[in-house]
Design a protein around this motif. Structure first.
Motif, PDB file in Angstrom:
ATOM      1  N   LEU A  89       3.657  -7.010   1.225  1.00 42.81           N
ATOM      2  CA  LEU A  89       4.061  -7.860   0.097  1.00 42.81           C
ATOM      3  C   LEU A  89       5.200  -7.291  -0.751  1.00 42.81           C
ATOM      4  CD1 LEU A  89       0.774  -9.510  -1.227  1.00 42.81           C
ATOM      5  CD2 LEU A  89       2.653 -10.548   0.025  1.00 42.81           C
ATOM      6  N   PRO A  90       5.253  -5.986  -1.041  1.00 47.90           N
ATOM      7  CA  PRO A  90       6.381  -5.490  -1.834  1.00 47.90           C
ATOM      8  C   PRO A  90       7.749  -5.708  -1.172  1.00 47.90           C
ATOM      9  CG  PRO A  90       4.624  -3.897  -1.896  1.00 47.90           C
ATOM     10  CD  PRO A  90       4.238  -4.936  -0.882  1.00 47.90           C
ATOM     11  N   SER A  91       7.772  -5.795   0.136  1.00 43.82           N
ATOM     12  CA  SER A  91       9.053  -6.005   0.806  1.00 43.82           C
ATOM     13  C   SER A  91       9.479  -7.476   0.807  1.00 43.82           C
ATOM     14  CB  SER A  91       9.004  -5.474   2.234  1.00 43.82           C
ATOM     15  OG  SER A  91       8.036  -6.173   2.981  1.00 43.82           O
ATOM     16  N   TYR A  92       8.560  -8.383   0.481  1.00 48.42           N
ATOM     17  CA  TYR A  92       8.883  -9.809   0.487  1.00 48.42           C
ATOM     18  C   TYR A  92       8.824 -10.487  -0.871  1.00 48.42           C
ATOM     19  CZ  TYR A  92       8.841  -9.654   5.530  1.00 48.42           C
ATOM     20  OH  TYR A  92       9.127  -9.351   6.827  1.00 48.42           O
ATOM     21  N   HIS A  93       8.086  -9.892  -1.816  1.00 44.76           N
ATOM     22  CA  HIS A  93       7.937 -10.506  -3.133  1.00 44.76           C
ATOM     23  C   HIS A  93       8.184  -9.464  -4.218  1.00 44.76           C
ATOM     24  CE1 HIS A  93       6.258 -14.198  -1.456  1.00 44.76           C
ATOM     25  NE2 HIS A  93       5.469 -13.442  -0.703  1.00 44.76           N
ATOM     26  N   GLU A  94       8.991  -9.826  -5.182  1.00 50.98           N
ATOM     27  CA  GLU A  94       9.306  -8.874  -6.256  1.00 50.98           C
ATOM     28  C   GLU A  94       8.144  -8.647  -7.209  1.00 50.98           C
ATOM     29  OE1 GLU A  94      11.597 -12.086  -9.065  1.00 50.98           O
ATOM     30  OE2 GLU A  94      12.594 -11.246  -7.328  1.00 50.98           O
ATOM     31  N   ARG A  95       7.172  -9.553  -7.212  1.00 50.87           N
ATOM     32  CA  ARG A  95       6.007  -9.404  -8.094  1.00 50.87           C
ATOM     33  C   ARG A  95       5.164  -8.184  -7.704  1.00 50.87           C
ATOM     34  NH1 ARG A  95       0.618 -10.874  -8.025  1.00 50.87           N
ATOM     35  NH2 ARG A  95      -0.258 -11.493 -10.019  1.00 50.87           N
ATOM     36  N   TYR A  96       5.187  -7.819  -6.439  1.00 49.88           N
ATOM     37  CA  TYR A  96       4.355  -6.727  -5.935  1.00 49.88           C
ATOM     38  C   TYR A  96       5.159  -5.440  -5.825  1.00 49.88           C
ATOM     39  CZ  TYR A  96       1.138 -10.448  -4.776  1.00 49.88           C
ATOM     40  OH  TYR A  96       0.298 -11.520  -4.853  1.00 49.88           O
ATOM     41  N   THR A  97       4.514  -4.335  -6.171  1.00 49.02           N
ATOM     42  CA  THR A  97       5.148  -3.024  -6.035  1.00 49.02           C
ATOM     43  C   THR A  97       4.219  -2.107  -5.230  1.00 49.02           C
ATOM     44  OG1 THR A  97       4.163  -2.267  -8.105  1.00 49.02           O
ATOM     45  CG2 THR A  97       6.375  -3.202  -8.225  1.00 49.02           C
ATOM     46  N   ALA A  98       4.822  -1.292  -4.413  1.00 44.02           N
ATOM     47  CA  ALA A  98       4.042  -0.333  -3.630  1.00 44.02           C
ATOM     48  C   ALA A  98       3.656   0.829  -4.539  1.00 44.02           C
ATOM     49  CB  ALA A  98       4.861   0.172  -2.451  1.00 44.02           C
ATOM     50  N   ASP A  99       2.389   1.182  -4.533  1.00 42.90           N
ATOM     51  CA  ASP A  99       1.903   2.215  -5.431  1.00 42.90           C
ATOM     52  C   ASP A  99       0.797   3.008  -4.738  1.00 42.90           C
ATOM     53  OD1 ASP A  99       1.184   3.773  -7.579  1.00 42.90           O
ATOM     54  OD2 ASP A  99       0.498   2.121  -8.829  1.00 42.90           O
ATOM     55  N   PHE A 100       0.959   4.319  -4.663  1.00 39.08           N
ATOM     56  CA  PHE A 100      -0.048   5.183  -4.066  1.00 39.08           C
ATOM     57  C   PHE A 100      -1.374   5.063  -4.805  1.00 39.08           C
ATOM     58  CE2 PHE A 100      -2.301   9.209  -4.637  1.00 39.08           C
ATOM     59  CZ  PHE A 100      -2.752   9.410  -3.352  1.00 39.08           C
ATOM     60  N   TRP A 101      -1.331   4.911  -6.117  1.00 38.21           N
ATOM     61  CA  TRP A 101      -2.567   4.868  -6.902  1.00 38.21           C
ATOM     62  C   TRP A 101      -3.389   3.620  -6.603  1.00 38.21           C
ATOM     63  CZ3 TRP A 101      -4.196   9.224  -8.445  1.00 38.21           C
ATOM     64  CH2 TRP A 101      -3.295  10.227  -8.780  1.00 38.21           C
ATOM     65  N   ASP A 102      -2.739   2.538  -6.195  1.00 36.13           N
ATOM     66  CA  ASP A 102      -3.490   1.356  -5.775  1.00 36.13           C
ATOM     67  C   ASP A 102      -4.303   1.668  -4.522  1.00 36.13           C
ATOM     68  OD1 ASP A 102      -2.421  -0.088  -7.849  1.00 36.13           O
ATOM     69  OD2 ASP A 102      -0.923  -1.107  -6.628  1.00 36.13           O
ATOM     70  N   VAL A 103      -3.689   2.349  -3.574  1.00 34.58           N
ATOM     71  CA  VAL A 103      -4.393   2.735  -2.353  1.00 34.58           C
ATOM     72  C   VAL A 103      -5.546   3.677  -2.701  1.00 34.58           C
ATOM     73  CG1 VAL A 103      -4.174   3.865  -0.107  1.00 34.58           C
ATOM     74  CG2 VAL A 103      -2.316   2.429  -0.966  1.00 34.58           C
ATOM     75  N   PHE A 104      -5.317   4.575  -3.614  1.00 34.68           N
ATOM     76  CA  PHE A 104      -6.370   5.483  -4.068  1.00 34.68           C
ATOM     77  C   PHE A 104      -7.530   4.685  -4.667  1.00 34.68           C
ATOM     78  CE2 PHE A 104      -8.235   8.254  -7.366  1.00 34.68           C
ATOM     79  CZ  PHE A 104      -8.660   9.300  -6.556  1.00 34.68           C
ATOM     80  N   CYS A 105      -7.225   3.686  -5.471  1.00 36.67           N
ATOM     81  CA  CYS A 105      -8.275   2.846  -6.070  1.00 36.67           C
ATOM     82  C   CYS A 105      -9.033   2.056  -5.009  1.00 36.67           C
ATOM     83  CB  CYS A 105      -7.668   1.907  -7.105  1.00 36.67           C
ATOM     84  SG  CYS A 105      -7.098   2.722  -8.596  1.00 36.67           S
ATOM     85  N   TYR A 106      -8.325   1.516  -4.011  1.00 34.33           N
ATOM     86  CA  TYR A 106      -9.013   0.826  -2.914  1.00 34.33           C
ATOM     87  C   TYR A 106      -9.980   1.781  -2.220  1.00 34.33           C
ATOM     88  CZ  TYR A 106      -5.084  -2.549  -3.120  1.00 34.33           C
ATOM     89  OH  TYR A 106      -4.147  -3.452  -3.510  1.00 34.33           O
ATOM     90  N   THR A 107      -9.530   3.005  -1.989  1.00 36.95           N
ATOM     91  CA  THR A 107     -10.353   4.001  -1.308  1.00 36.95           C
ATOM     92  C   THR A 107     -11.588   4.357  -2.124  1.00 36.95           C
ATOM     93  OG1 THR A 107      -8.355   4.890  -0.284  1.00 36.95           O
ATOM     94  CG2 THR A 107     -10.318   6.280  -0.226  1.00 36.95           C
TER      95      THR A 107
END
Length: 120
Positions: A89-107
């Motif tokens: 999504l970050p590569s196709y929509h400007e609303r989304y940003t890639a964030d390591f901390w999001d992945v950490f929260c999912y984990t």
């Protein structure tokens, strides 16, 4: 059909839904809250919510309440969310940003769910 197990998991599910609704209400009302609440709380909540719904679907379809989601099932759910929301999504929509901390929260959410379903 037997009674559904894992009352603690059901309680956590309801708490997660209530917290999610509160965050959405705060966003709707444009309330100035801590950045953690707007940026990461929903990421912590999403995997337990989705995994709980998946587990209940499996229970319904199999009619076997002893089934639990495996570590690999939860890991794949975390990976799918991470790839979709943090890579695709970050590569196709400007609303989304890639964030390591999001992945950490999912984990963390996946680990919490895994541990909660292991203990009755």
């Amino acid at each position: 059909m037997q009674r559904r197990p894992l009352k603690s998991l059901h309680i956590v599910f309801v708490i997660c839904l209530i917290l999610y609704a509160i965050v959405q209400l705060l966003k709707f009302k444009e309330y100035q809250a801590n950045s953690f609440i707007y940026n990461y709380l929903n990421d912590l909540l999403v995997i337990p919510i989705v995994a709980f719904i998946c587990l209940n679907a499996v229970w319904f379809l199999k009619r076997d309440y002893s089934i639990r989601l495996s570590f690999m099932s939860l890991l794949s759910l975390v990976a799918l969310y991470a790839i979709y929301f943090e890579v695709y999504l970050p590569s196709y929509h400007e609303r989304y940003t890639a964030d390591f901390w999001d992945v950490f929260c999912y984990t963390i959410g996946g680990l919490v769910f895994y541990l909660l379903q292991k203990f009755p």
